[in-house]
Scaffold this motif. Structure first.
Motif, PDB file in Angstrom:
ATOM      1  N   ALA A 101      -4.943   2.048  47.194  1.00  0.00           N
ATOM      2  CA  ALA A 101      -3.655   2.695  47.472  1.00  0.00           C
ATOM      3  C   ALA A 101      -2.512   1.707  47.672  1.00  0.00           C
ATOM      4  O   ALA A 101      -1.343   2.079  47.518  1.00  0.00           O
ATOM      5  CB  ALA A 101      -3.781   3.579  48.712  1.00  0.00           C
ATOM      6  N   LEU A 102      -2.831   0.461  48.010  1.00  0.00           N
ATOM      7  CA  LEU A 102      -1.786  -0.484  48.411  1.00  0.00           C
ATOM      8  C   LEU A 102      -0.667  -0.650  47.383  1.00  0.00           C
ATOM      9  O   LEU A 102       0.512  -0.589  47.758  1.00  0.00           O
ATOM     10  CB  LEU A 102      -2.424  -1.834  48.748  1.00  0.00           C
ATOM     11  N   PRO A 103      -0.951  -0.860  46.081  1.00  0.00           N
ATOM     12  CA  PRO A 103       0.166  -0.999  45.133  1.00  0.00           C
ATOM     13  C   PRO A 103       1.061   0.228  45.068  1.00  0.00           C
ATOM     14  O   PRO A 103       2.277   0.103  44.847  1.00  0.00           O
ATOM     15  CB  PRO A 103      -0.543  -1.238  43.794  1.00  0.00           C
ATOM     16  N   ALA A 104       0.478   1.415  45.260  1.00  0.00           N
ATOM     17  CA  ALA A 104       1.298   2.633  45.237  1.00  0.00           C
ATOM     18  C   ALA A 104       2.241   2.675  46.425  1.00  0.00           C
ATOM     19  O   ALA A 104       3.415   3.058  46.292  1.00  0.00           O
ATOM     20  CB  ALA A 104       0.389   3.873  45.238  1.00  0.00           C
ATOM     21  N   MET A 105       1.765   2.263  47.594  1.00  0.00           N
ATOM     22  CA  MET A 105       2.631   2.249  48.772  1.00  0.00           C
ATOM     23  C   MET A 105       3.702   1.173  48.649  1.00  0.00           C
ATOM     24  O   MET A 105       4.844   1.379  49.066  1.00  0.00           O
ATOM     25  CB  MET A 105       1.778   2.058  50.030  1.00  0.00           C
ATOM     26  N   ILE A 106       3.344   0.041  48.055  1.00  0.00           N
ATOM     27  CA  ILE A 106       4.355  -0.990  47.803  1.00  0.00           C
ATOM     28  C   ILE A 106       5.444  -0.441  46.880  1.00  0.00           C
ATOM     29  O   ILE A 106       6.625  -0.749  47.031  1.00  0.00           O
ATOM     30  CB  ILE A 106       3.698  -2.241  47.186  1.00  0.00           C
ATOM     31  N   ASN A 110       4.312   7.575  49.586  1.00  0.00           N
ATOM     32  CA  ASN A 110       3.916   7.701  50.985  1.00  0.00           C
ATOM     33  C   ASN A 110       2.397   7.561  51.123  1.00  0.00           C
ATOM     34  O   ASN A 110       1.645   7.756  50.164  1.00  0.00           O
ATOM     35  CB  ASN A 110       4.403   9.018  51.590  1.00  0.00           C
ATOM     36  N   ARG A 111       1.956   7.229  52.325  1.00  0.00           N
ATOM     37  CA  ARG A 111       0.548   6.919  52.555  1.00  0.00           C
ATOM     38  C   ARG A 111      -0.377   8.078  52.168  1.00  0.00           C
ATOM     39  O   ARG A 111      -1.406   7.876  51.525  1.00  0.00           O
ATOM     40  CB  ARG A 111       0.336   6.547  54.027  1.00  0.00           C
ATOM     41  N   LYS A 112      -0.014   9.302  52.560  1.00  0.00           N
ATOM     42  CA  LYS A 112      -0.874  10.448  52.286  1.00  0.00           C
ATOM     43  C   LYS A 112      -1.114  10.626  50.792  1.00  0.00           C
ATOM     44  O   LYS A 112      -2.254  10.792  50.337  1.00  0.00           O
ATOM     45  CB  LYS A 112      -0.253  11.711  52.878  1.00  0.00           C
ATOM     46  N   ASP A 113      -0.036  10.580  50.016  1.00  0.00           N
ATOM     47  CA  ASP A 113      -0.169  10.773  48.573  1.00  0.00           C
ATOM     48  C   ASP A 113      -0.902   9.598  47.923  1.00  0.00           C
ATOM     49  O   ASP A 113      -1.694   9.792  46.993  1.00  0.00           O
ATOM     50  CB  ASP A 113       1.207  10.942  47.936  1.00  0.00           C
ATOM     51  N   ALA A 114      -0.619   8.381  48.393  1.00  0.00           N
ATOM     52  CA  ALA A 114      -1.286   7.200  47.839  1.00  0.00           C
ATOM     53  C   ALA A 114      -2.787   7.261  48.094  1.00  0.00           C
ATOM     54  O   ALA A 114      -3.599   6.966  47.202  1.00  0.00           O
ATOM     55  CB  ALA A 114      -0.694   5.932  48.433  1.00  0.00           C
ATOM     56  N   TYR A 115      -3.185   7.652  49.316  1.00  0.00           N
ATOM     57  CA  TYR A 115      -4.604   7.756  49.646  1.00  0.00           C
ATOM     58  C   TYR A 115      -5.273   8.859  48.831  1.00  0.00           C
ATOM     59  O   TYR A 115      -6.416   8.718  48.378  1.00  0.00           O
ATOM     60  CB  TYR A 115      -4.796   8.012  51.137  1.00  0.00           C
TER      61      TYR A 115
END
Length: 227
Positions: A101-106, A110-115
């Protein structure tokens, strides 16, 4: 389409790339092969905007990434290219979902959608049972599949893989080759692989042979159904 035009690159007095020219079509799997020191990793790094040439162009659909500024390059790397490295480069303190998920949050998700997206990707790569495991708890093949999922998280146009099977045993090499074909077939990504692994290179659509900083062969093959 990626167009590579007259790329030259030197490190000190050593000329590594000597006028590289190539075109890579959308949705194509291309393997770049050659002996150590031939220039293949340098070429991949330039195509991925991790390095700059001394001269020449790398065009993605007509846009020369060699002319982008720092902020533009950072945006391009995060959104247009996914990287898979030989030794995974997973963060040891994070579990599989967090690493993916980290590149998406960068990139601003948002965390929920990235996870949620990371979880879906791990499931598609057969790792749903490893979602909360940290890298130290994973096998080499599992780590590399997590790395592939991380490369896919931002839905990039191109996946660049630098010796992705170099640290894997023979069974995991076969599995990773199948995963890269799955990436192309299901997600319609272009895949460029630097490799010494013949089993991986012959799963490609085309093989670029590099020697002494030049492309000496450009072979189109059709062995995907047998790989």
């Amino acid at each position: 389409m990626i167009q590579i035009r007259e790329l030259y690159k030197s490190f000190g007095n050593v000329q590594v790339l000597k006028g590289i020219n190539a075109e890579i079509d959308d949705g194509e799997i291309v393997a770049i092969v050659g002996a150590s020191g031939a220039g293949k990793t340098t070429l991949l790094q330039i195509v991925g905007s991790l390095d700059t040439p001394d001269s020449g162009e790398v065009l993605y659909d007509g846009c020369d990434i060699c002319k982008l500024n720092g902020a533009q390059l950072a945006h391009f790397r995060n959104n247009s290219v996914g990287f898979v490295f030989q030794f995974h480069q997973l963060l040891p303190e994070f579990n599989s979902v967090e690493n993916v998920a980290l590149p998406a949050m960068i990139g601003g998700m948002n965390r929920k959608d990235a996870y949620a997206k990371a979880t879906v990707l791990l499931e598609r790569l057969g790792l749903q049972h490893r979602a909360t495991h940290k890298p130290a708890q994973l096998s080499g093949g599992e780590k590399q599949r997590v790395a592939v999922a991380r490369a896919l998280i931002n839905s990039p146009k191109v996946i660049l893989a630098d010796e992705p099977t170099g640290s894997l045993d023979s069974q995991n090499r076969v599995e990773l080759a199948a995963i890269l074909r799955q990436v192309r077939d299901e997600f319609n990504h272009t895949v460029i692989v630097v490799t010494h692994d013949e089993s991986l290179s012959y799963g490609a659509d085309r093989i670029l042979h590099i020697a002494d900083g030049k492309i000496i062969k450009n072979n189109k093959i059709n062995l995907l159904a047998d790989a």
